[in-house]
Design an enzyme around this catalytic site. Structure first.
Site, PDB file in Angstrom:
ATOM      1  N   TYR A  38       0.886  -1.159   0.000  1.00 21.93           N
ATOM      2  CA  TYR A  38       0.000   0.000   0.000  1.00 21.93           C
ATOM      3  C   TYR A  38       0.929   1.215   0.000  1.00 21.93           C
ATOM      4  O   TYR A  38       2.082   1.111  -0.375  1.00 21.93           O
ATOM      5  CB  TYR A  38      -0.904  -0.106   1.247  1.00 21.93           C
ATOM      6  CG  TYR A  38      -2.150   0.732   1.173  1.00 21.93           C
ATOM      7  CD1 TYR A  38      -3.083   0.543   0.154  1.00 21.93           C
ATOM      8  CD2 TYR A  38      -2.383   1.710   2.126  1.00 21.93           C
ATOM      9  CE1 TYR A  38      -4.225   1.326   0.102  1.00 21.93           C
ATOM     10  CE2 TYR A  38      -3.531   2.484   2.078  1.00 21.93           C
ATOM     11  CZ  TYR A  38      -4.440   2.298   1.063  1.00 21.93           C
ATOM     12  OH  TYR A  38      -5.566   3.069   1.006  1.00 21.93           O
ATOM     13  N   LYS A  93     -19.989 -21.475 -10.801  1.00 20.46           N
ATOM     14  CA  LYS A  93     -19.045 -21.457 -11.932  1.00 20.46           C
ATOM     15  C   LYS A  93     -17.666 -20.989 -11.468  1.00 20.46           C
ATOM     16  O   LYS A  93     -16.636 -21.510 -11.884  1.00 20.46           O
ATOM     17  CB  LYS A  93     -19.553 -20.505 -13.028  1.00 20.46           C
ATOM     18  CG  LYS A  93     -20.651 -21.102 -13.879  1.00 20.46           C
ATOM     19  CD  LYS A  93     -20.110 -21.574 -15.235  1.00 20.46           C
ATOM     20  CE  LYS A  93     -21.093 -22.509 -15.883  1.00 20.46           C
ATOM     21  NZ  LYS A  93     -20.860 -22.810 -17.277  1.00 20.46           N
ATOM     22  N   GLU A 135     -22.575 -15.917 -19.355  1.00 18.52           N
ATOM     23  CA  GLU A 135     -23.211 -17.061 -18.712  1.00 18.52           C
ATOM     24  C   GLU A 135     -24.706 -16.827 -18.577  1.00 18.52           C
ATOM     25  O   GLU A 135     -25.137 -15.768 -18.110  1.00 18.52           O
ATOM     26  CB  GLU A 135     -22.577 -17.212 -17.323  1.00 18.52           C
ATOM     27  CG  GLU A 135     -23.087 -18.378 -16.512  1.00 18.52           C
ATOM     28  CD  GLU A 135     -22.730 -19.718 -17.108  1.00 18.52           C
ATOM     29  OE1 GLU A 135     -21.770 -19.807 -17.890  1.00 18.52           O
ATOM     30  OE2 GLU A 135     -23.452 -20.683 -16.818  1.00 18.52           O
ATOM     31  N   ASP A 136     -25.490 -17.818 -19.000  1.00 22.72           N
ATOM     32  CA  ASP A 136     -26.923 -17.815 -18.734  1.00 22.72           C
ATOM     33  C   ASP A 136     -27.615 -16.557 -19.263  1.00 22.72           C
ATOM     34  O   ASP A 136     -28.439 -15.938 -18.581  1.00 22.72           O
ATOM     35  CB  ASP A 136     -27.198 -18.010 -17.230  1.00 22.72           C
ATOM     36  CG  ASP A 136     -26.870 -19.445 -16.792  1.00 22.72           C
ATOM     37  OD1 ASP A 136     -26.498 -20.256 -17.659  1.00 22.72           O
ATOM     38  OD2 ASP A 136     -26.985 -19.741 -15.599  1.00 22.72           O
ATOM     39  N   ASP A 161     -22.437 -21.262 -22.377  1.00 26.47           N
ATOM     40  CA  ASP A 161     -23.638 -22.029 -22.741  1.00 26.47           C
ATOM     41  C   ASP A 161     -23.621 -22.416 -24.207  1.00 26.47           C
ATOM     42  O   ASP A 161     -24.202 -23.425 -24.598  1.00 26.47           O
ATOM     43  CB  ASP A 161     -24.896 -21.224 -22.435  1.00 26.47           C
ATOM     44  CG  ASP A 161     -24.954 -20.824 -20.980  1.00 26.47           C
ATOM     45  OD1 ASP A 161     -25.169 -21.695 -20.140  1.00 26.47           O
ATOM     46  OD2 ASP A 161     -24.742 -19.639 -20.696  1.00 26.47           O
ATOM     47  N   ALA A 194     -32.719 -24.803 -30.851  1.00 26.42           N
ATOM     48  CA  ALA A 194     -32.034 -23.756 -31.617  1.00 26.42           C
ATOM     49  C   ALA A 194     -31.694 -22.575 -30.727  1.00 26.42           C
ATOM     50  O   ALA A 194     -31.644 -21.434 -31.164  1.00 26.42           O
ATOM     51  CB  ALA A 194     -32.890 -23.319 -32.800  1.00 26.42           C
ATOM     52  N   GLY A 195     -31.447 -22.854 -29.435  1.00 31.21           N
ATOM     53  CA  GLY A 195     -30.981 -21.814 -28.524  1.00 31.21           C
ATOM     54  C   GLY A 195     -29.475 -21.684 -28.607  1.00 31.21           C
ATOM     55  O   GLY A 195     -28.847 -22.064 -29.596  1.00 31.21           O
ATOM     56  N   ALA A 197     -26.970 -23.201 -27.126  1.00 29.67           N
ATOM     57  CA  ALA A 197     -26.162 -24.407 -27.265  1.00 29.67           C
ATOM     58  C   ALA A 197     -26.333 -25.045 -28.631  1.00 29.67           C
ATOM     59  O   ALA A 197     -25.356 -25.423 -29.279  1.00 29.67           O
ATOM     60  CB  ALA A 197     -26.536 -25.401 -26.160  1.00 29.67           C
TER      61      ALA A 197
END
Lengths: 385, 385
Positions: A38, A93, A135-136, A161, A194-195, A197
């Site tokens: 510091y 995760k 993510e998600d 994903d 068809a998302g 993934a």
């Protein structure tokens, strides 16, 4: 696998206070320590970084830290529950990245469904991180968010994903083909879902020379110019997978005579009769969460040479080593070559008599990290201006 | 204090890889562990949080984690070196928060000088944190940034360069007054430096009934309607400290006859003659970084009853316990009452024969945390709608 289901009370008790903490990696026991880490000592390190911005990742935690970005619009199979309600997944995760990948990670929650807001926010505050894991985030917004961030950020951006799932799916198929002595080129593949993934898996299998690919959504085969339920990502994938629109029927129509089924859609969409309608010794990856398109035992009983669900074909085999390899190589992207290298490394280390290696085996994550770093070194992208 | 100055090479070696990491606080050694902390078990915790958002801080790391936000426009005394070059300071703050306060902290770097961008970015991504510490943001922008975030966020927002410095300054003065048997009300105070710290100190001393206050900047006394070098924060403070503009001269003019000098400005602004012109047994806090307005020994030789520099009057005595107390109490703000409570706790625990307690003594941080939590419980703010 014997597994006593924990009660909600057990799970809440386990999650009390969350699952992640920060920790000092330096000593702070004396005034002398304080003056080094510091003021006044730290000021000289800051000035050094001001003069040598290229050393930033060497002298800060950013060089080994992943930002896990979510807006909570597609958390697991739960849908749009919001970023805060999804926080336990992000912490999970981060725990996996640390425990198996040896890299640090921290969740960034952006409570907005607007892709512009997500992109702009990450662009403004990514500097504390050496890589970004998306993510998600729901499809189709996730595609534009990822593409725009890949374009604008000088660090790797990876939507797990999509690509994490694609890596482990490819690993499963490569290992299965090797065991069966068959070749990817001869395989006709039907992907359900068809998302995020499904689209990524289709691209990855296309890049790895699998045979004819058809992507199905709830309306059946996705084909160019289909009148309903299309979006830009589906149009792009239709042109890649089913270019002449040869297949226009239902999932059941498409499956007849196919060699491989890859499901990232919904529980119960596939029957034993549909598996029997496939080609000899088909592969059935029924990976919908929390329950697959068809139970593994039913697929096997209907003649599948290989059957697996989402618990077996788990992203956790991929992303810890992928991020470690990318950070170690100081990669500025996680390229398709790196993703394929990860899948091959997983397939090669898989036991002869099992579908995939165990993610409890540290050798898997080491092998993935090594392969990914090597793939970047072999095919780095040009430096950004 | 004997202290071999480390070389730049020593400091860089110490900072290799940064000073902070993330760590799992849960076990991940078996498939069963994985199914509790990750899919499928974690999904039930997520659904519980969706139904009970009020439990968010209980079941995530956010309840014990501070976001350290900087745009790098005023890093230590180095000026506008940018957020990335300031990262070693942010990591250092996180280490102090963890080691002494027992709370987790993570740096958020926003590379923008635009206050609107800083405010909006924090508003979009504060959800991972139970409190926000603003750090090393230049005045006067820091005032608006803090005020706007206090208004919009439901978690505490605390600009340490302002209020942390003010808390420890007040602690030093309260302990000094007690030792000398003098009363705050009778003290005439001159503050040098109208940046973040100076303005906050002025407000804190005003709230704690000190006598006449004058704030000086490089143009001398700040008074209402002064023709040059003013900004909204200075106008506000001029009305609080020097309301009739009775004092309009230089720092030297103002110091003549004053009881207390508080310097948060620049090295060498105060001479021994100026200290001699002050009232009997004055207090001289010459806290400019890295070297004070006058060396401590010179101030003492010129008759100061109490003299200290910025190394002695160090924020590190305050902020670790302040954040721990605020997080433990689930406070939605760090109120002036909590800040005064922190200062009193530090003053009370200070040894009779020293200026302040040592920040190496864990009892200080415990006392501060306890006092801060208690002050919130005694005077909580009403809940936000």
């Amino acid at each position: 696998m014997a597994d006593t289901a924990p009660t909600l009370e057990d799970l809440l008790a386990l999650h009390e206070g969350g699952k992640l903490a920060t920790v000092s990696t330096t000593d702070l026991q004396s005034l002398e320590d304080l003056r080094r880490i510091y003021t006044p000592g730290v000021a000289r390190v800051c000035l050094h970084l001001q003069e040598h911005p290229e050393r930033y990742l060497d002298y800060t935690m950013a060089g080994h830290t992943v930002g896990i970005v979510t807006n909570g619009t597609a958390v697991l199979g739960l849908g749009d529950i919001g970023a805060r309600a999804g926080m336990p997944v992000m912490e999970g995760k981060a725990v996996l990245l640390k425990t198996w990948g040896g890299v640090d990670a921290f969740p960034i929650l952006i409570e907005s469904r607007d892709p512009d807001v997500v992109v702009e926010t990450v662009e403004r505050m990514y500097h504390g991180f050496g890589a970004i894991m998306l993510e998600d985030i729901a499809a189709p917004e996730c595609f534009a968010i990822e593409n725009r961030l890949k374009e604008s950020l000088p660090v790797p951006v990876f939507h797990d994903d999509q690509h994490g799932t694609a890596v482990v799916t490819l690993a499963t198929l490569l290992h299965g083909l090797a065991r069966e002595g068959r070749r990817a080129e001869t395989m006709r593949v039907v992907i359900s879902g068809a998302g995020a993934a499904g689209v990524a898996i289709a691209k990855m299998l296309r890049a790895n020379d699998f045979g004819e690919l058809t992507l199905c959504d709830s309306k059946g085969a996705v084909y160019p110019g289909r009148p309903a339920g299309m979006n830009p990502a589906k149009e792009e994938i239709a042109a890649l997978t089913n270019p002449e629109g040869a297949r226009t029927g239902s999932l059941a129509d498409c499956l007849a005579g196919a060699d491989i089924f890859v499901g990232v859609s919904r529980q119960g969409l596939v029957t034993q009769a549909m598996v029997r309608s496939m080609n000899d010794r088909p592969f059935v990856l029924a990976m919908a969460n929390p329950e697959g398109e068809i139970p593994v035992e039913e697929a096997l009983a209907a003649g599948a040479a290989l059957a697996a669900d989402g618990k077996m074909v788990n992203n956790a085999l991929g992303f810890p080593g992928i991020f470690r390899g990318a950070l170690q190589a100081r990669a500025t992207a996680i390229t398709p070559e790196m993703q394929t290298a990860a899948a091959r490394a997983i397939a090669e280390i898989a036991p002869e008599d099992d579908i995939l290696p165990s993610f409890l085996d540290p050798a898997v994550h080491d092998a993935v990290a090594h392969a990914v770093a090597q793939a970047w070194q072999n095919h780095p992208l040009p430096k950004r201006p």
